[in-house]
Design an enzyme around this catalytic site. Structure first.
Site, PDB file in Angstrom:
ATOM      1  N   SER A 117       0.802  -1.213   0.000  1.00 25.27           N
ATOM      2  CA  SER A 117       0.000   0.000   0.000  1.00 25.27           C
ATOM      3  C   SER A 117       0.841   1.271   0.000  1.00 25.27           C
ATOM      4  O   SER A 117       1.575   1.530  -0.929  1.00 25.27           O
ATOM      5  CB  SER A 117      -0.957  -0.044   1.187  1.00 25.27           C
ATOM      6  OG  SER A 117      -1.839   1.035   1.136  1.00 25.27           O
ATOM      7  N   HIS A 118       0.767   2.019   1.090  1.00 26.36           N
ATOM      8  CA  HIS A 118       1.422   3.327   1.171  1.00 26.36           C
ATOM      9  C   HIS A 118       2.811   3.239   1.794  1.00 26.36           C
ATOM     10  O   HIS A 118       3.452   4.260   2.008  1.00 26.36           O
ATOM     11  CB  HIS A 118       0.541   4.246   2.007  1.00 26.36           C
ATOM     12  CG  HIS A 118       0.143   3.605   3.300  1.00 26.36           C
ATOM     13  ND1 HIS A 118      -0.822   2.620   3.350  1.00 26.36           N
ATOM     14  CD2 HIS A 118       0.627   3.739   4.534  1.00 26.36           C
ATOM     15  CE1 HIS A 118      -0.926   2.184   4.600  1.00 26.36           C
ATOM     16  NE2 HIS A 118      -0.052   2.845   5.336  1.00 26.36           N
ATOM     17  N   ASP A 289      -2.247   6.811  -3.108  1.00 28.73           N
ATOM     18  CA  ASP A 289      -1.142   6.041  -2.532  1.00 28.73           C
ATOM     19  C   ASP A 289      -0.598   5.005  -3.520  1.00 28.73           C
ATOM     20  O   ASP A 289      -1.080   4.899  -4.661  1.00 28.73           O
ATOM     21  CB  ASP A 289      -1.548   5.398  -1.201  1.00 28.73           C
ATOM     22  CG  ASP A 289      -2.459   4.199  -1.380  1.00 28.73           C
ATOM     23  OD1 ASP A 289      -3.169   4.125  -2.398  1.00 28.73           O
ATOM     24  OD2 ASP A 289      -2.458   3.317  -0.493  1.00 28.73           O
ATOM     25  N   ASP A 291      -0.813   1.814  -4.070  1.00 30.09           N
ATOM     26  CA  ASP A 291      -1.661   0.834  -4.758  1.00 30.09           C
ATOM     27  C   ASP A 291      -3.009   1.400  -5.192  1.00 30.09           C
ATOM     28  O   ASP A 291      -3.865   0.664  -5.674  1.00 30.09           O
ATOM     29  CB  ASP A 291      -1.867  -0.415  -3.883  1.00 30.09           C
ATOM     30  CG  ASP A 291      -2.618  -0.115  -2.608  1.00 30.09           C
ATOM     31  OD1 ASP A 291      -2.428   0.990  -2.058  1.00 30.09           O
ATOM     32  OD2 ASP A 291      -3.393  -0.965  -2.142  1.00 30.09           O
ATOM     33  N   ASP A 293      -5.636   2.835  -3.597  1.00 32.79           N
ATOM     34  CA  ASP A 293      -6.920   2.807  -2.889  1.00 32.79           C
ATOM     35  C   ASP A 293      -7.125   4.020  -1.976  1.00 32.79           C
ATOM     36  O   ASP A 293      -8.244   4.288  -1.561  1.00 32.79           O
ATOM     37  CB  ASP A 293      -7.124   1.477  -2.135  1.00 32.79           C
ATOM     38  CG  ASP A 293      -6.006   1.148  -1.182  1.00 32.79           C
ATOM     39  OD1 ASP A 293      -5.031   1.925  -1.111  1.00 32.79           O
ATOM     40  OD2 ASP A 293      -6.097   0.100  -0.507  1.00 32.79           O
ATOM     41  N   ARG A 294      -6.055   4.760  -1.667  1.00 30.79           N
ATOM     42  CA  ARG A 294      -6.227   5.949  -0.821  1.00 30.79           C
ATOM     43  C   ARG A 294      -6.224   7.220  -1.660  1.00 30.79           C
ATOM     44  O   ARG A 294      -5.640   7.241  -2.741  1.00 30.79           O
ATOM     45  CB  ARG A 294      -5.068   6.066   0.169  1.00 30.79           C
ATOM     46  CG  ARG A 294      -5.022   4.965   1.171  1.00 30.79           C
ATOM     47  CD  ARG A 294      -3.919   5.220   2.181  1.00 30.79           C
ATOM     48  NE  ARG A 294      -4.029   4.238   3.250  1.00 30.79           N
ATOM     49  CZ  ARG A 294      -3.465   4.351   4.429  1.00 30.79           C
ATOM     50  NH1 ARG A 294      -2.712   5.391   4.707  1.00 30.79           N
ATOM     51  NH2 ARG A 294      -3.628   3.421   5.350  1.00 30.79           N
ATOM     52  N   LYS A 390     -11.497   0.203  -1.064  1.00 31.84           N
ATOM     53  CA  LYS A 390     -11.613   1.646  -1.202  1.00 31.84           C
ATOM     54  C   LYS A 390     -10.959   2.035  -2.520  1.00 31.84           C
ATOM     55  O   LYS A 390     -10.178   1.261  -3.077  1.00 31.84           O
ATOM     56  CB  LYS A 390     -10.984   2.355  -0.027  1.00 31.84           C
ATOM     57  CG  LYS A 390      -9.552   1.983   0.285  1.00 31.84           C
ATOM     58  CD  LYS A 390      -9.173   2.630   1.599  1.00 31.84           C
ATOM     59  CE  LYS A 390      -7.745   2.346   1.980  1.00 31.84           C
ATOM     60  NZ  LYS A 390      -7.572   1.077   2.664  1.00 31.84           N
TER      61      LYS A 390
END
Ligand code: G6P
Ligand code: ZN
Length: 567
Positions: A117-118, A289, A291, A293-294, A390
């Protein structure tokens, strides 16, 4: 081509426990002999044999270092374990929302996402593996617990050593393995997701906004992919489909190390976007982010929209989005630390509003049962039941849809929202990389206060001089949640200190870090008075933050006198 199956002996590794969102560790940990293979075997074993045989899995990631190696490992092992087909992103690239979209679209058994992710990437950075189930969402705890239990007992794994997948060419390849056919299909990374966005939003209307027309100048915005996976999605949707100039998108080349940056869209790590927006040229800015999703949304002059407000505004303006106009808003939800702004919208609309533990997986059951359509988290996550993750790009398109329908700026949309519902001031202070023992101590101190109710009814004071303010504690607890759909209980999800005026302090340890601990302190207070809405959150919340530090003994126990990141 016929390929052989090899059974490789192995032994368990400690600590292969998936966190809030998959197994995340330093790349060097995943590079240990058998480490990645063990975890992948346990994922595959968690799918009952009759469902695994001949099934389809979606595989892709955010382009970070080690992703390509991991995809080869997964391919060799999927073949040897009876999987029928892997659908893999071109060059290995799929954003997390795109994987969710494709699992649902092609009715795959599940998906394996290669992302941390982030978290920063590169040889010195982090890697991660996450398993999503057939609804397209992160595996529920029953599944991740089973995977973890298996990692403690594993003695061997299976692979087909001769398989090597060409990730750079779109198309299919097959192998014969023990009498069954194993196919790898490399699929366009952005096509399916783009089609879904076209079904949800009015692209013609958005195109008019972005490209301008006879009576309107093109709308100036900027979207920053932070060298993560959203780059190709932004280029395709914003530039190719909606006609934005190339200059409207930044850092759109997915890089193995995210260009050395920390791909987390907040005011600290996306400071360059903040600076750019301060110039006042752009009417909205967004960052995403690693990947995808944010998301973070900024208005002109870097006016910051908190994620808690963002989802509430989308709820209030849901009818500006064709998807919701068609399906209606069934219900809404937020994670526990997220501010109550969306609750007030839900109450006004007389729809259900759920409060779940931190982690997107908790929304999945509610969506599958058609109890909610929209949800969000303070951790820069916003999404809807179009998929089960998300979705950063979706959130940005939602904001553009609201702007074009209401013909208002981001700041005016926010002010109007606060006028209607009051404002929840919100801050999150993160103390990163704290010694784990010290972090546990902080939580212990607070848990103890919850157990003996020692804070209840107390009046606590923070701030100094004119800013001094007192709050009376109404209740304290350690949040637990019973899933209304399957009845499962999740406890110890964060200490809550709730005050008589509805203000809240929340303390929890991050579940997504890879080393040491991160303590998160969430501070929230409600202000109905419009004349006070334009104050700075950090000033309004200073007294409450003082109280938080006092009751948790955080500074004394951790030796930290300031948070690492404030969002
Ligand atoms: C991931 C999950 C989110 C969750 C977040 C919390 O991003 O997908 O649903 O809110 O982690 O992270 P934390 O570090 O606070 O546990
Ligand atoms: Zn992410």
């Amino acid at each position: 081509m016929v390929v052989e199956v090899t059974v490789q002996e192995t032994s368990p590794f400690d600590g292969q426990k998936p966190g809030t969102s998959g197994l995340r560790k330093a790349v060097t940990v995943f590079q240990q002999k058998h480490y990645t293979e063990n975890f992948v075997q346990c994922i595959l074993d968690s799918i009952p044999e009759e469902k695994r045989k001949g099934c389809t899995l979606v595989v892709g990631g955010d382009g970070r270092f080690f992703m390509r190696d991991a995809i080869q490992i997964i391919s060799r092992m999927a073949a040897a374990n009876g999987v029928g087909e892997l659908v893999i992103g071109h060059n290995g690239i799929f954003s997390t929302p795109a994987v969710s979209c494709i699992i649902r679209k092609i009715k795959a058994r599940g998906g394996i996402l290669l992302t941390a992710s982030h978290n920063p990437g590169g040889p010195e950075g982090d890697f991660g593996i996450k398993y999503n189930t057939e609804n397209g969402g992160p595996a529920p705890e029953a599944v991740t617990n089973e995977i973890f239990a298996r990692t403690g007992k594993i003695t061997s794994y299976k692979l087909c050593k001769e398989i090597t997948v060409d990730l750079d060419t779109i198309g299919s390849n097959s192998w014969e393995v023990e009498g069954h056919t194993f196919t790898v299909t490399v699929r366009d990374s952005v096509e399916d997701y783009t089609q879904l966005m076209k079904e949800i939003f009015d692209f013609d209307l958005l195109k008019k906004l972005i490209s301008g027309d006879s009576d309107q100048q093109p709308f100036k915005f900027v979207a920053n992919a932070m060298n993560g996976v959203t780059g190709p999605y932004l280029k395709r949707i914003l530039c190719q489909e909606l006609g934005a100039p190339d200059s409207a998108t930044l850092k759109c080349e997915p890089k193995e190390d995210f260009g050395g940056d920390h791909p987390d869209p907040n005011q600290t790590y996306a400071a360059d976007l903040l600076e750019l927006l301060k110039e006042g040229v752009h009417q909205i800015g967004a960052a995403f982010d690693g990947d995808g999703d944010r998301n973070m949304i900024l208005g002109q002059n870097a006016f910051f929209v908190t994620p808690s407000d963002s989802v509430a505004v989308i709820a209030d303006n849901a009818m500006c989005i064709p998807y919701f106009a068609k399906t209606g808003l069934k219900g809404v939800a937020r994670s526990m630390p997220t501010s109550a702004a969306i609750d007030r919208v839900g109450q006004k609309m007389r729809i259900e509003c759920f409060e779940v533990p931190t982690g997107w997986k908790f929304f999945g059951n509610l969506m599958d049962a058609e109890r909610i359509s929209l949800c969000g988290e303070e951790s820069f996550g916003t999404g809807s039941d179009h998929i089960r993750e998300k979705d950063g790009v979706w959130a940005f398109l939602a904001w553009l849809s609201i702007i074009v329908s209401r013909k208002m700026s981001v700041q005016d949309i926010m002010k109007d929202f606060w006028k209607k519902y009051g404002r929840s001031f919100f801050l999150r202070c993160d103390y990163e990389n704290v010694d784990s023992e010290a972090a546990n101590k902080v939580i212990e101190v607070l848990r103890k206060a919850v157990e003996d109710s020692s804070l209840v009814n107390k009046t606590l004071t923070g701030g100094s001089g004119k800013e001094q303010k007192s709050y009376q504690v109404k209740s304290t607890d350690d949040f637990s949640y019973t899933d209304p759909i399957d009845g499962s209980l999740t406890s110890k999800q964060g200490i809550r200190v709730i005050f008589t005026d509805g203000s809240r302090l929340i303390f929890r340890l991050s579940g997504t870090g890879s080393t040491n601990a991160t303590i998160r302190v969430y501070v929230e207070s409600y202000e109905p008075d419009e004349s006070k809405h334009m104050q700075e959150a950090k000033n309004v919340l200073k007294p409450l933050l003082d109280i938080a530090l006092d009751i948790s003994q955080l500074q004394k126990l951790t030796g930290r006198d300031a948070p690492t990141v404030i969002t």
